[in-house]
Design an enzyme around this catalytic site. Sequence first.
Site, PDB file in Angstrom:
ATOM      1  NE  ARG A   1      35.982 -41.443  45.049  1.00 55.64           N
ATOM      2  CZ  ARG A   1      35.974 -42.405  45.973  1.00 55.64           C
ATOM      3  NH1 ARG A   1      37.038 -43.168  46.117  1.00 55.64           N
ATOM      4  NH2 ARG A   1      34.920 -42.607  46.736  1.00 55.64           N
TER       5      ARG A   1
ATOM      6  CE  LYS B   1      14.517 -38.093  49.217  1.00 56.60           C
ATOM      7  NZ  LYS B   1      15.068 -37.369  48.040  1.00 56.60           N
TER       8      LYS B   1
ATOM      9  CB  SER C   1      13.521 -35.559  41.998  1.00 58.55           C
ATOM     10  OG  SER C   1      13.690 -36.923  42.313  1.00 58.55           O
TER      11      SER C   1
ATOM     12  CB  VAL D   1      24.202 -41.439  42.586  1.00 58.73           C
ATOM     13  CG1 VAL D   1      23.577 -42.564  43.404  1.00 58.73           C
ATOM     14  CG2 VAL D   1      25.661 -41.747  42.263  1.00 58.73           C
TER      15      VAL D   1
END
Length: 350
Positions: free
Chosen positions: A46, A203, A266, A291
Amino acid sequence: MTTQQDSSSTTTDAALPIAVLGGGSFGTAIANIIAGNGHDTRQWMRDESRARDCRETGENHYYLPGVPLDPALKITSELEEAIDGCRIVFVSIPSKSFREVVQRVAPLLAEGTVLISTTKGVEHDSFHLMSDILREETSGMRIGVLSGPNFAKEIVAGHYTATVIASEDAALCDTIQKVLHSETFRVYSSNDVFGVELAGALKNIYAIVTGMAAALDRGQNTISLLITRALAEMMRFAEAMGADPMTFIGLAGVGDLILTCSSDLSRNYRVGYLVGRGRPLEEAVAEIGQVAEGVNTVRLIKHKADEMGVYMPLVSAIHAILFEERPIPEVIRNLMSGAQTFDVAYSAKP
């Protein structure tokens, strides 16, 4: 049912024009694999300044610093340029922006285009998964989802990795397996689109709680307890929602759960770790800088589980800590004093 098309439209005998929408870590990793496999690969970002930086430096500094991009990978901020002539499009956009991007790209797609979501999340303020959005915003397309234990940094580093392509369209699965397969990247197939996608979304929630446990210096016994009870919750919820609970014992389920709950690669784990160290949720999310889909997913799954009467004590506990300002020690005490139910809910025995 996904529309079945002649598989010759996406043959992999020759280089194919393929688009990857999204400039994040996983979109970049997937685009790199496809370009490395000899396909005419276009990655859409973007932000033109980031796209230009990637073109000029040959790497995605923001998401995968130090990783060289395949020289053949074309990076652009022009959506029409990325999509032109492509019959396979991967959509690697965060859930909060997923629908908007799909709405923009829909008029540019030829009928029968293969659309593959790689996003592991649930749409904000609804319970729409990404494949639902693809079906709602397009028509005449062939839909699939890609999910599994796949950290982008390890994929681009060449660590042996496997993933799952899920679709009711067997020819689509075969095509994507051929497009993505490499010496270090293996692709399995499934026809349980809902189950695979639901596993990928769920998860993320449990990575938050294992990150908290690590921050509190809990041992491996605790992590094992959390992961196995998380799997039980996921399967219970999947069955209530109409997905096949057995999907959850595969790569997209327990495989991805173990990965995301046991590594600080993670984002969701790192958010949980920071919260466990006493940081406010907003600060933790801001510090991660990317995010963390699990934060929004907690709200949505808690609401849905309550609505359906599905017993999900871990989800309730995470929600209490993140959004009800309940002290972590109090929540843990409540968890450990809860009902001690049957261990394995599913058995091959009659």
